[in-house]
Every structure is written in C-alpha cells, then in structure tokens.
Design an enzyme around this catalytic site. Structure first.
Site, PDB file in Angstrom:
ATOM      1  N   ASP A  97      12.757 -11.945  12.222  1.00 56.34           N
ATOM      2  CA  ASP A  97      11.439 -11.760  11.612  1.00 56.34           C
ATOM      3  C   ASP A  97      11.463 -11.930  10.097  1.00 56.34           C
ATOM      4  O   ASP A  97      10.562 -12.533   9.515  1.00 56.34           O
ATOM      5  CB  ASP A  97      10.886 -10.372  11.958  1.00 56.34           C
ATOM      6  CG  ASP A  97      10.271 -10.323  13.348  1.00 56.34           C
ATOM      7  OD1 ASP A  97      10.103 -11.404  13.953  1.00 56.34           O
ATOM      8  OD2 ASP A  97       9.970  -9.222  13.826  1.00 56.34           O
ATOM      9  N   LEU A  98      12.478 -11.371   9.431  1.00 59.05           N
ATOM     10  CA  LEU A  98      12.538 -11.467   7.974  1.00 59.05           C
ATOM     11  C   LEU A  98      12.615 -12.920   7.536  1.00 59.05           C
ATOM     12  O   LEU A  98      11.936 -13.328   6.592  1.00 59.05           O
ATOM     13  CB  LEU A  98      13.739 -10.689   7.430  1.00 59.05           C
ATOM     14  CG  LEU A  98      13.926 -10.749   5.911  1.00 59.05           C
ATOM     15  CD1 LEU A  98      12.755 -10.089   5.193  1.00 59.05           C
ATOM     16  CD2 LEU A  98      15.237 -10.087   5.494  1.00 59.05           C
ATOM     17  N   ARG A 127      22.390 -17.198  16.480  1.00 62.65           N
ATOM     18  CA  ARG A 127      22.937 -17.336  17.832  1.00 62.65           C
ATOM     19  C   ARG A 127      21.962 -18.034  18.774  1.00 62.65           C
ATOM     20  O   ARG A 127      22.357 -18.526  19.818  1.00 62.65           O
ATOM     21  CB  ARG A 127      23.301 -15.954  18.386  1.00 62.65           C
ATOM     22  CG  ARG A 127      24.462 -15.306  17.663  1.00 62.65           C
ATOM     23  CD  ARG A 127      24.747 -13.916  18.153  1.00 62.65           C
ATOM     24  NE  ARG A 127      23.657 -12.993  17.844  1.00 62.65           N
ATOM     25  CZ  ARG A 127      23.815 -11.683  17.715  1.00 62.65           C
ATOM     26  NH1 ARG A 127      25.005 -11.141  17.866  1.00 62.65           N
ATOM     27  NH2 ARG A 127      22.788 -10.901  17.441  1.00 62.65           N
ATOM     28  N   GLY A 263      11.784  -7.254  -7.359  1.00 65.16           N
ATOM     29  CA  GLY A 263      11.154  -8.539  -7.645  1.00 65.16           C
ATOM     30  C   GLY A 263       9.642  -8.476  -7.682  1.00 65.16           C
ATOM     31  O   GLY A 263       8.985  -9.486  -7.941  1.00 65.16           O
ATOM     32  N   LYS A 264       9.069  -7.298  -7.440  1.00 61.06           N
ATOM     33  CA  LYS A 264       7.616  -7.149  -7.500  1.00 61.06           C
ATOM     34  C   LYS A 264       7.126  -7.351  -8.933  1.00 61.06           C
ATOM     35  O   LYS A 264       7.777  -6.941  -9.902  1.00 61.06           O
ATOM     36  CB  LYS A 264       7.202  -5.758  -7.012  1.00 61.06           C
ATOM     37  CG  LYS A 264       7.533  -5.466  -5.547  1.00 61.06           C
ATOM     38  CD  LYS A 264       6.510  -6.062  -4.613  1.00 61.06           C
ATOM     39  CE  LYS A 264       6.732  -5.608  -3.181  1.00 61.06           C
ATOM     40  NZ  LYS A 264       5.752  -6.201  -2.253  1.00 61.06           N
ATOM     41  N   HIS A 322      14.636   1.551  -2.978  1.00 63.06           N
ATOM     42  CA  HIS A 322      13.448   1.090  -3.704  1.00 63.06           C
ATOM     43  C   HIS A 322      13.055   2.035  -4.841  1.00 63.06           C
ATOM     44  O   HIS A 322      12.975   1.629  -6.008  1.00 63.06           O
ATOM     45  CB  HIS A 322      12.252   0.967  -2.749  1.00 63.06           C
ATOM     46  CG  HIS A 322      12.420  -0.053  -1.681  1.00 63.06           C
ATOM     47  ND1 HIS A 322      13.285  -1.122  -1.783  1.00 63.06           N
ATOM     48  CD2 HIS A 322      11.819  -0.186  -0.472  1.00 63.06           C
ATOM     49  CE1 HIS A 322      13.208  -1.850  -0.688  1.00 63.06           C
ATOM     50  NE2 HIS A 322      12.334  -1.301   0.129  1.00 63.06           N
ATOM     51  N   ARG A 424       0.094   2.184  -0.272  1.00 57.12           N
ATOM     52  CA  ARG A 424       0.187   1.974  -1.709  1.00 57.12           C
ATOM     53  C   ARG A 424       1.621   2.185  -2.183  1.00 57.12           C
ATOM     54  O   ARG A 424       2.419   2.860  -1.532  1.00 57.12           O
ATOM     55  CB  ARG A 424      -0.764   2.896  -2.474  1.00 57.12           C
ATOM     56  CG  ARG A 424      -0.325   4.347  -2.550  1.00 57.12           C
ATOM     57  CD  ARG A 424      -1.210   5.130  -3.504  1.00 57.12           C
ATOM     58  NE  ARG A 424      -2.514   5.373  -2.942  1.00 57.12           N
ATOM     59  CZ  ARG A 424      -3.589   5.741  -3.644  1.00 57.12           C
ATOM     60  NH1 ARG A 424      -3.500   5.885  -4.945  1.00 57.12           N
ATOM     61  NH2 ARG A 424      -4.749   5.981  -3.062  1.00 57.12           N
ATOM     62  N   GLN A 459       1.485  -2.210  -5.448  1.00 59.40           N
ATOM     63  CA  GLN A 459       0.769  -2.832  -4.334  1.00 59.40           C
ATOM     64  C   GLN A 459      -0.138  -1.791  -3.685  1.00 59.40           C
ATOM     65  O   GLN A 459       0.146  -0.588  -3.787  1.00 59.40           O
ATOM     66  CB  GLN A 459       1.750  -3.392  -3.300  1.00 59.40           C
ATOM     67  CG  GLN A 459       2.542  -2.318  -2.555  1.00 59.40           C
ATOM     68  CD  GLN A 459       3.437  -2.875  -1.477  1.00 59.40           C
ATOM     69  OE1 GLN A 459       3.904  -4.004  -1.549  1.00 59.40           O
ATOM     70  NE2 GLN A 459       3.688  -2.079  -0.456  1.00 59.40           N
ATOM     71  N   ARG A 550      -2.540  13.010   4.752  1.00 58.94           N
ATOM     72  CA  ARG A 550      -1.931  12.880   3.426  1.00 58.94           C
ATOM     73  C   ARG A 550      -0.493  13.385   3.388  1.00 58.94           C
ATOM     74  O   ARG A 550       0.080  13.524   2.322  1.00 58.94           O
ATOM     75  CB  ARG A 550      -2.780  13.620   2.392  1.00 58.94           C
ATOM     76  CG  ARG A 550      -4.165  13.025   2.217  1.00 58.94           C
ATOM     77  CD  ARG A 550      -5.026  13.873   1.298  1.00 58.94           C
ATOM     78  NE  ARG A 550      -6.358  13.327   1.164  1.00 58.94           N
ATOM     79  CZ  ARG A 550      -6.739  12.495   0.190  1.00 58.94           C
ATOM     80  NH1 ARG A 550      -5.876  12.112  -0.723  1.00 58.94           N
ATOM     81  NH2 ARG A 550      -7.977  12.049   0.142  1.00 58.94           N
TER      82      ARG A 550
END
EC number: 1.1.1.49
Length: 574
Positions: A97-98, A127, A263-264, A322, A424, A459, A550
């Site tokens: 997927d990545l 594979r 890299g954001k 992160h 967010r 984001q 929340r």
C-alpha cells in the site's frame, strides 16, 4: 563517479590499467590542467566497459607525446565519458500500500516537475509475480497530475510508466537480487551507476534485504543509498541491534531513516519562521513561552490494520518518532549553519537534555464502540485482528521537560490518538501572560483570552496563525481574541508538494538534514523505553474513550497538573 575536470572543454580520460600511482593520466593542451585521483573515478572496480570501447590502448601514455590528430579517434570515447550518470530507484515492497499510494506517486510528481535526472529508471521488487506491464497498470491507478492541469499530463504519465520495470523475488535470496542487478545493468548500459533502494517492507526483513543489496545489487561505480521506513525497532535494545546489523553492510551515510513528518511543509517552515524573523527568535525561550503542545489526532480507528498496530501502539507509532522529532527541531539551539550535520547535532543535544518519561507523566487510552445517530462505530478490540484482552493504547498524552537554560521548567505536552473527533496535526505555542496587564479585569478569569498563542497547523489546511487580543470596534472597551492568519491555500497558489516528494528528492541529492541519524534514534528511544517496559510489564489498563470523542478525561487532568489547558479543545478551535 565525480564529474570529470576539463581543460579547454577537453575531458580527462582515467585509465586504470598501468597507471602511475600518483593518479590518472590527463590529455591536456594547457599545463594548468590538474590530475584526477585514481580512486575517485574507479571506485576500486576493474576497468569498465567505457574504457574498453574503440580498442583504446591501456598501456602508459605520455600526455605530451600525443599527436593532436589522435583526439579525433577518441571523440566517441570522450562523448561517452561525458554522459550523465544513471539513477536507478528500486522500490522494495512494490506491491504494498505505501508504495502504491505514496512512493510511486511521489516519484511521478518529481518526474512531472523535471526533478529527476534524464537517465533514470524505476524498478519494483517484491514477492508478487508480476511483469512490467502489470506493474505499470498497478501504478497508473494511483498517478494523478495533481500539481496543475497541464495539457501534456497524459504524455508525461506515459513517459514515466515506460521507465518503470519489475523484478519478482524473495527478500532473502541473493540470487534474486543478482537477477535484479543484471536488469539494472542492462538499463544502465555501462554508464556510471547511482542506486537508491526504498525499503517499503516490514521491519523484520530489513536486514535480509540490506544484506542482499550489499552483496549482489549495490552500485559498482557510483553511490548506493537505502531509505528505511519506520519503525526502527521496538525499544532501545532492538533499535541498536538493527543499527548494528545495518552497519555490517552499509555505512551511516548510506542509511536514510525516513520520518515523513519531517518532510511536511509546515515542519520544514518551522526553523525558517524562528531563525529568519526577529520578532520570534527573542521570544523562543522559557522567559516568554509558557508551554508547547504537539498534537496529532485522527478521526478514524485502525480499521483492518489492528493486527499490525497492536504490536506497536500509538506511543511507538506516533509519539516516539513524529512528535519527538518535531519537538527536537522546535527546541534546538541555533545551528552553526544549515549543513545537515550541524542541524542534526543540535537536535541530538535537545534529546539528550531530556529525562526519560515516567508513568505519572503519561495518560494512555483506548477507544471503545460508540453510536452516533443511526451509525455505529466499532471499538478497538472489536477488530477481528486485535486480541479481545488487548491493552495496547490507541491514545497517549505525555508531559516532557528539557533540562537546559533555554527551556528549564517549560512543559512540552504531546498528545496523539486515533478515533478522535477531528483529524489534525499542529504545534501550539502558548505564551506567558503580560506582566501587570492593564486590561486583566476585562479578561476576567478566562485563561484562553489572556494568552497569546502561535499555532502551526501541519495538516489539514496548512496555516500559521497568531492569536492576539484586540479591541472590538465600538464605544465601549470590550476585548476580543482574533487571529493573524497565514492560510497557505489563500496566500500561495499551487498545491503543496507531498512530504515523500521532498524526502525522496533529498535522498537522491544526498541531503541528510531531514533524515534520522543513529545517535538521534538512540537518544529518542532512551526517553521512551523505560515507560514502554513499565506499561507492558504492569499491563496498565488504558482509559476507555468513545469513538469520535475528544479522548480520555485523564488527558485534561494531566494538562491541568502542569497549569495548562489543551489549545485544540477551546471552543474556537473545535
């Protein structure tokens, strides 16, 4: 191979056989020409195909005795020497997927913007049995000309896909990587080889792939670099063992540990905002900043990824990498320069100035099922891939402190969670109150309105805004808090590049500033490993919170313990 020096536009020719020990022979018309180092160009490998073209003699040649007419015979060879190096990008785990959602689209975006060299190819390796056309069909489903709508988009896409090839093999088979090497050499056609391997695979097979690459598929004449996706181990011991295993086959400068959040665009802009604006840098300390909040929330759960997530949890998945990397970038001292090593040195110093987390400074939670209207949301343990008795946290909040002169006593609050009320990622800087504020009676006891706050929204909808106090127009004296807002979509035209585009381009160019060095990784794990061991040994039960809420109430008590209110929970930010 480094670029050849030329005199009067006549390139150098480096012949490995029978060459004097002091360097390669130079064809020159001007005595000012310099010699090139023999090892610089040969990389220790035998005479290459380029040197054998056109029956060129390999015996010692005295440069001054060359007949000028011989230059004409050498022109084809000299033209081949001047050719640009090839770049081969190998995506290991190409069917995952990545690779499909991020890596191949990022490579196409770089090609679309003419950021890739002319002689590049992309190889998928996994594979899965597949041929070149099947790979291209798979890739084409995720490619878009999202940057703008140029008329040649379809043509560009076709050209990119024609540069994409596939090789199937086992990740631990050196023979299969030898087959890949043969295909790479066929495309490289005797030119200088630069190879970038992107390991988009589970961490338990990292070392097998690195071994096979090192033994059978590394470049014979240029550089070889390997991009490694997180997680980089589960704790300090496993991370050190992974690094030790890597360094059996690669040097540190060949390893590019990627954390795509670095890299954001807004994270990249953080140091620019601080170091290039006089209005902010003097405020960047305990004297003016009351607390710093690093917040990451997702409005969805694990949904099918529970089996993978349950092995790591939110602390390993988000906080230890992160958020901690962003914290180090935020809090570092001014580096000597923008050189990658100078910046990374300062970030390591921040992490080494922090004390390991303790259980009393952490709250963990796990989302449970919840019904809203006519829709029901499953809890974490309702996922069939997750054990029913799992205590893996899907939410965590923590308070960290940096023991240095700049940040002594300032709480750095982290919060990360899944299945929350919003999606967010942001950095919130809450400043201290104005001493002797003349308008404090107008504020009353509302802590929010009395506090200036700088927010960097990473984001979604990238923005930077500063919350300030302002008089509401009118005859009375009524104060209101308003925003000085830089919304990127309003101020800047065009779409912001994806983080993977920036990081892939940096890896191609050898720029290491946004990648994680081994000592920084070790320092990061040393902060969280004691906490993780205590959570797992004591089997601490996470506080349950409803899907779409929340988060657990305990997070509010943790913030209040340090005289802080979470900035993202005020009415204006909800």
């Amino acid at each position: 191979m480094e670029e050849l020096v030329s005199c009067h536009h006549l390139p150098l020719l480096c012949l490995q056989s029978s060459v004097p020990p002091n360097g390669c022979l130079t064809f020159f018309q001007d005595s000012a020409c310099q010699r090139c180092s023999h090892s610089e160009f040969s990389n220790g490998h035998p005479l290459n195909d380029v040197s054998l073209q056109n029956d060129v003699a390999v015996n010692p040649i005295v440069a001054k005795s060359i007949d000028p007419s011989a230059d004409l015979q050498l022109l084809p060879l000299l033209e081949s020497v001047k050719e640009e190096p090839t770049l081969s990008i190998i995506v290991v785990g190409a069917s995952g997927d990545l690779a499909k959602k991020k890596i191949f689209p990022a490579l196409f975006a770089l090609f679309y913007e003419n950021c890739l060299p002319e002689n590049f190819t992309v190889f998928g390796f996994s594979r899965t049995e597949m041929n070149d056309e099947e790979l291209r069909t798979m890739i084409s489903k995720t490619l878009t000309c999202r940057i703008d709508q140029r008329e040649n988009c379809g043509e560009k896409m076709d050209h990119f896909l024609q540069r994409c090839f596939y090789h199937s093999g086992q990740y631990n088979s050196e023979d299969d990587f030898s087959g890949l090497d043969c295909k790479l050499k066929e495309k490289e056609a005797g030119r200088l080889q630069n190879r970038l391997f992107y390991l988009s695979i589970p961490p338990n097979i990292f070392v097998d792939v690195v071994r096979c690459v090192s033994h059978r598929a590394s470049s014979a004449s240029g550089w070889t670099r390997v991009i490694v996706e997180k997680p980089f181990g589960r704790d300090s011991d496993s991370s050190r063992e992974l690094t030790r295993s890597f360094k059996q086959y690669l040097s540190e400068d060949q390893i590019f540990r990627i954390d795509h959040y670095l890299g954001k665009e807004l994270v990249e802009n953080l140091s620019v905002l601080r170091f290039s604006n006089l209005v902010f840098e003097p405020l960047w300390s305990r004297n003016y900043i009351r607390n710093v909040q690093l917040i990451f929330s997702e409005d969805f759960g694990t949904e099918g990824r529970g089996g993978y997530f349950d092995n790591y949890g939110i602390i390993r998945d988000i906080m230890q990498n992160h958020l901690l990397q962003i914290l180090a970038l935020f809090a570092m001292e001014t580096p000597v320069s923008l050189d990658a090593e100078d910046i990374r040195n300062e970030k390591v110093k921040v992490l080494r100035s922090m004390k390991p987390l303790k259980l009393q400074d952490v709250v963990v939670g796990q989302y449970k099922g919840h019904s809203k209207g006519n829709k029901s949301y499953s809890g974490y343990t309702d996922d069939p891939t997750v054990p029913n008795n799992s205590v893996t946290p899907t939410f965590a909040a923590a308070a960290l402190f940096i023991d240095n002169a700049r940040w002594d006593g300032v709480p750095f609050l982290m919060k990360a969670g899944k299945a929350l009320h919003t999606k967010r990622a942001e950095i919130r800087v809450q400043f201290r109150h104005v001493p002797g504020n003349l308008y404090k009676k107008t504020f009353g006891t509302d802590l929010d309105k009395a506090t200036n706050e700088l927010v960097l929204r990473v984001q979604p909808d990238e923005a930077i805004y500063l919350k300030i106090n302002n008089k509401v127009p009118g005859l009375g004296m009524r104060l209101d808090r308003t925003d000085l807002n830089l919304c990127y979509s309003t101020r800047y035209r065009g779409e912001i590049p994806d983080a993977y585009e920036r990081l892939l381009l940096d890896a191609i160019e050898g720029e290491r500033r946004l990648f994680i060095r081994s000592d920084k990784l070790d320092a990061a794990w040393s902060l969280f490993t004691p906490l993780l061991k205590e959570l797992e040994e004591k089997k601490v039960a996470p506080e349950l919170y409803p899907y779409g809420s929340r988060g657990p109430v305990g997070a509010h008590y943790l913030a209040a313990k340090h005289n802080v209110r979470w900035g993202d929970l005020s009415g204006e930010d909800s």
